[in-house]
Design a protein around this motif. Structure first.
Motif, PDB file in Angstrom:
ATOM      1  N   ASN A  47      -8.175   3.351  20.325  1.00  0.00           N
ATOM      2  CA  ASN A  47      -9.584   3.650  20.085  1.00  0.00           C
ATOM      3  C   ASN A  47     -10.467   2.405  20.192  1.00  0.00           C
ATOM      4  O   ASN A  47     -11.658   2.466  19.893  1.00  0.00           O
ATOM      5  CB  ASN A  47      -9.772   4.290  18.705  1.00  0.00           C
ATOM      6  CG  ASN A  47      -9.154   5.672  18.621  1.00  0.00           C
ATOM      7  OD1 ASN A  47      -9.147   6.411  19.606  1.00  0.00           O
ATOM      8  ND2 ASN A  47      -8.639   6.030  17.470  1.00  0.00           N
ATOM      9  N   GLY A  48      -9.879   1.268  20.579  1.00  0.00           N
ATOM     10  CA  GLY A  48     -10.640   0.034  20.713  1.00  0.00           C
ATOM     11  C   GLY A  48     -11.137  -0.513  19.397  1.00  0.00           C
ATOM     12  O   GLY A  48     -12.155  -1.208  19.346  1.00  0.00           O
ATOM     13  N   GLN A  49     -10.421  -0.213  18.348  1.00  0.00           N
ATOM     14  CA  GLN A  49     -10.853  -0.592  16.998  1.00  0.00           C
ATOM     15  C   GLN A  49     -10.039  -1.778  16.472  1.00  0.00           C
ATOM     16  O   GLN A  49      -8.815  -1.791  16.552  1.00  0.00           O
ATOM     17  CB  GLN A  49     -10.662   0.630  16.081  1.00  0.00           C
ATOM     18  CG  GLN A  49     -11.239   0.498  14.712  1.00  0.00           C
ATOM     19  CD  GLN A  49     -11.098   1.803  13.940  1.00  0.00           C
ATOM     20  OE1 GLN A  49     -10.100   2.500  14.044  1.00  0.00           O
ATOM     21  NE2 GLN A  49     -12.109   2.127  13.155  1.00  0.00           N
ATOM     22  N   SER A  50     -10.732  -2.766  15.927  1.00  0.00           N
ATOM     23  CA  SER A  50     -10.067  -3.892  15.282  1.00  0.00           C
ATOM     24  C   SER A  50      -9.536  -3.447  13.923  1.00  0.00           C
ATOM     25  O   SER A  50     -10.077  -2.538  13.305  1.00  0.00           O
ATOM     26  CB  SER A  50     -11.049  -5.040  15.055  1.00  0.00           C
ATOM     27  OG  SER A  50     -11.576  -5.492  16.267  1.00  0.00           O
ATOM     28  N   VAL A  51      -8.479  -4.118  13.466  1.00  0.00           N
ATOM     29  CA  VAL A  51      -7.857  -3.748  12.194  1.00  0.00           C
ATOM     30  C   VAL A  51      -7.628  -4.987  11.338  1.00  0.00           C
ATOM     31  O   VAL A  51      -7.181  -6.022  11.838  1.00  0.00           O
ATOM     32  CB  VAL A  51      -6.496  -3.042  12.423  1.00  0.00           C
ATOM     33  CG1 VAL A  51      -5.839  -2.682  11.101  1.00  0.00           C
ATOM     34  CG2 VAL A  51      -6.660  -1.811  13.290  1.00  0.00           C
ATOM     35  N   VAL A  52      -7.940  -4.859  10.071  1.00  0.00           N
ATOM     36  CA  VAL A  52      -7.598  -5.873   9.080  1.00  0.00           C
ATOM     37  C   VAL A  52      -6.529  -5.260   8.194  1.00  0.00           C
ATOM     38  O   VAL A  52      -6.731  -4.190   7.614  1.00  0.00           O
ATOM     39  CB  VAL A  52      -8.821  -6.286   8.229  1.00  0.00           C
ATOM     40  CG1 VAL A  52      -8.402  -7.190   7.078  1.00  0.00           C
ATOM     41  CG2 VAL A  52      -9.868  -6.956   9.090  1.00  0.00           C
ATOM     42  N   CYS A  53      -5.384  -5.917   8.117  1.00  0.00           N
ATOM     43  CA  CYS A  53      -4.290  -5.477   7.246  1.00  0.00           C
ATOM     44  C   CYS A  53      -4.254  -6.389   6.031  1.00  0.00           C
ATOM     45  O   CYS A  53      -4.249  -7.610   6.166  1.00  0.00           O
ATOM     46  CB  CYS A  53      -2.950  -5.534   7.969  1.00  0.00           C
ATOM     47  SG  CYS A  53      -2.850  -4.420   9.365  1.00  0.00           S
ATOM     48  N   ASP A  54      -4.211  -5.783   4.872  1.00  0.00           N
ATOM     49  CA  ASP A  54      -4.287  -6.507   3.608  1.00  0.00           C
ATOM     50  C   ASP A  54      -3.002  -6.265   2.822  1.00  0.00           C
ATOM     51  O   ASP A  54      -2.690  -5.126   2.477  1.00  0.00           O
ATOM     52  CB  ASP A  54      -5.515  -5.960   2.863  1.00  0.00           C
ATOM     53  CG  ASP A  54      -5.694  -6.480   1.465  1.00  0.00           C
ATOM     54  OD1 ASP A  54      -4.931  -7.353   1.021  1.00  0.00           O
ATOM     55  OD2 ASP A  54      -6.627  -5.995   0.796  1.00  0.00           O
ATOM     56  N   TYR A  55      -2.235  -7.345   2.586  1.00  0.00           N
ATOM     57  CA  TYR A  55      -0.984  -7.220   1.846  1.00  0.00           C
ATOM     58  C   TYR A  55      -0.614  -8.561   1.252  1.00  0.00           C
ATOM     59  O   TYR A  55      -1.094  -9.604   1.706  1.00  0.00           O
ATOM     60  CB  TYR A  55       0.129  -6.710   2.768  1.00  0.00           C
ATOM     61  CG  TYR A  55       1.364  -6.200   2.059  1.00  0.00           C
ATOM     62  CD1 TYR A  55       1.273  -5.241   1.054  1.00  0.00           C
ATOM     63  CD2 TYR A  55       2.618  -6.667   2.407  1.00  0.00           C
ATOM     64  CE1 TYR A  55       2.416  -4.762   0.422  1.00  0.00           C
ATOM     65  CE2 TYR A  55       3.762  -6.188   1.775  1.00  0.00           C
ATOM     66  CZ  TYR A  55       3.651  -5.239   0.782  1.00  0.00           C
ATOM     67  OH  TYR A  55       4.782  -4.766   0.151  1.00  0.00           O
ATOM     68  N   HIS A  56       0.235  -8.562   0.257  1.00  0.00           N
ATOM     69  CA  HIS A  56       0.592  -9.802  -0.434  1.00  0.00           C
ATOM     70  C   HIS A  56       1.728 -10.573   0.228  1.00  0.00           C
ATOM     71  O   HIS A  56       2.145 -11.618  -0.259  1.00  0.00           O
ATOM     72  CB  HIS A  56       0.941  -9.503  -1.897  1.00  0.00           C
ATOM     73  CG  HIS A  56       2.164  -8.659  -2.054  1.00  0.00           C
ATOM     74  ND1 HIS A  56       2.103  -7.294  -2.079  1.00  0.00           N
ATOM     75  CD2 HIS A  56       3.463  -8.995  -2.167  1.00  0.00           C
ATOM     76  CE1 HIS A  56       3.327  -6.816  -2.217  1.00  0.00           C
ATOM     77  NE2 HIS A  56       4.169  -7.824  -2.257  1.00  0.00           N
ATOM     78  N   SER A  57       2.192 -10.094   1.336  1.00  0.00           N
ATOM     79  CA  SER A  57       3.259 -10.758   2.070  1.00  0.00           C
ATOM     80  C   SER A  57       3.093 -10.385   3.535  1.00  0.00           C
ATOM     81  O   SER A  57       2.449  -9.395   3.856  1.00  0.00           O
ATOM     82  CB  SER A  57       4.619 -10.289   1.550  1.00  0.00           C
ATOM     83  OG  SER A  57       5.667 -10.976   2.166  1.00  0.00           O
ATOM     84  N   CYS A  58       3.691 -11.181   4.427  1.00  0.00           N
ATOM     85  CA  CYS A  58       3.467 -10.854   5.831  1.00  0.00           C
ATOM     86  C   CYS A  58       4.702 -10.977   6.708  1.00  0.00           C
ATOM     87  O   CYS A  58       4.724 -10.428   7.800  1.00  0.00           O
ATOM     88  CB  CYS A  58       2.349 -11.716   6.410  1.00  0.00           C
ATOM     89  SG  CYS A  58       2.698 -13.472   6.433  1.00  0.00           S
ATOM     90  N   GLU A  59       5.732 -11.663   6.262  1.00  0.00           N
ATOM     91  CA  GLU A  59       6.838 -11.981   7.156  1.00  0.00           C
ATOM     92  C   GLU A  59       7.606 -10.760   7.642  1.00  0.00           C
ATOM     93  O   GLU A  59       8.327 -10.847   8.624  1.00  0.00           O
ATOM     94  CB  GLU A  59       7.793 -13.008   6.529  1.00  0.00           C
ATOM     95  CG  GLU A  59       8.742 -12.461   5.490  1.00  0.00           C
ATOM     96  CD  GLU A  59       8.148 -12.309   4.102  1.00  0.00           C
ATOM     97  OE1 GLU A  59       8.851 -11.767   3.233  1.00  0.00           O
ATOM     98  OE2 GLU A  59       6.999 -12.700   3.878  1.00  0.00           O
ATOM     99  N   LEU A  60       7.426  -9.613   7.029  1.00  0.00           N
ATOM    100  CA  LEU A  60       8.146  -8.426   7.490  1.00  0.00           C
ATOM    101  C   LEU A  60       7.480  -7.772   8.698  1.00  0.00           C
ATOM    102  O   LEU A  60       8.088  -6.968   9.385  1.00  0.00           O
ATOM    103  CB  LEU A  60       8.329  -7.410   6.360  1.00  0.00           C
ATOM    104  CG  LEU A  60       7.095  -6.677   5.851  1.00  0.00           C
ATOM    105  CD1 LEU A  60       7.221  -5.194   6.192  1.00  0.00           C
ATOM    106  CD2 LEU A  60       7.016  -6.835   4.351  1.00  0.00           C
ATOM    107  N   PHE A  61       6.237  -8.158   8.995  1.00  0.00           N
ATOM    108  CA  PHE A  61       5.513  -7.555  10.112  1.00  0.00           C
ATOM    109  C   PHE A  61       5.748  -8.333  11.404  1.00  0.00           C
ATOM    110  O   PHE A  61       5.746  -9.558  11.394  1.00  0.00           O
ATOM    111  CB  PHE A  61       4.010  -7.518   9.814  1.00  0.00           C
ATOM    112  CG  PHE A  61       3.662  -6.778   8.551  1.00  0.00           C
ATOM    113  CD1 PHE A  61       3.953  -5.433   8.417  1.00  0.00           C
ATOM    114  CD2 PHE A  61       3.063  -7.437   7.498  1.00  0.00           C
ATOM    115  CE1 PHE A  61       3.635  -4.750   7.249  1.00  0.00           C
ATOM    116  CE2 PHE A  61       2.741  -6.766   6.329  1.00  0.00           C
ATOM    117  CZ  PHE A  61       3.021  -5.419   6.202  1.00  0.00           C
TER     118      PHE A  61
END
Length: 147
Positions: A47-61
């Motif tokens: 859909n051409g949409q930017s995304v902000v992901c909010d989480y307390h950790s990131c290494e699993l992504f």
């Protein structure tokens, strides 16, 4: 721009296998979470949409998901007060404080992603938070212009 609060997503879809009572937290089912995140991110991309992901950790992504990783950092006295207000146990507060002092989340992010996209930013005051929002908006505008 779409905001995904990963913690809310986990609770909403029950992407956990019980609770760790000692740390008073859910035991994450990473596979279910990652499958859903992949779906949501693809839908937004289509859909051409930017995304902000909010989480307390990131290494699993997966690294391919992100163009920018911001690690929010706070002074220990500010963090301590926030965690107390949330009603966290002494053990959970101690664990979080130790991680902040040792900069564990920043180090994990730097190890999991290209150092060029990882930035530690202050998150002590409302002004810091507003500045962080402005920074993300500016970055997104520039990214769109460049791509």
């Amino acid at each position: 721009m779409k905001h995904i609060c990963v913690g809310d997503l986990i609770k909403e879809h029950k992407f956990y296998d019980g609770r760790d009572e000692e740390l008073d937290s859910y035991i994450l089912d990473e596979d279910k979470l990652l499958d859903k995140m992949e779906e949501l991110l693809k839908e937004s991309l289509d859909n051409g949409q930017s995304v902000v992901c909010d989480y307390h950790s990131c290494e699993l992504f997966p690294e391919r998901w992100f163009d920018l990783v911001l690690v929010l950092q706070s002074k220990t006295e500010v963090l301590f007060d926030r965690l107390q207000k949330r009603g966290y146990s002494e053990k959970k507060i101690s664990n979080n404080m130790e991680c902040e002092i040792m900069q564990v989340l920043l180090q994990e992010a730097q190890e999991a992603y290209s150092k060029e996209i990882v930035h530690g930013v202050p998150s002590n005051t409302v002004e810091d938070m507003e500045s962080n929002v402005e920074r993300v908006e500016t970055w997104c505008e520039q990214w769109i212009e460049d791509h």
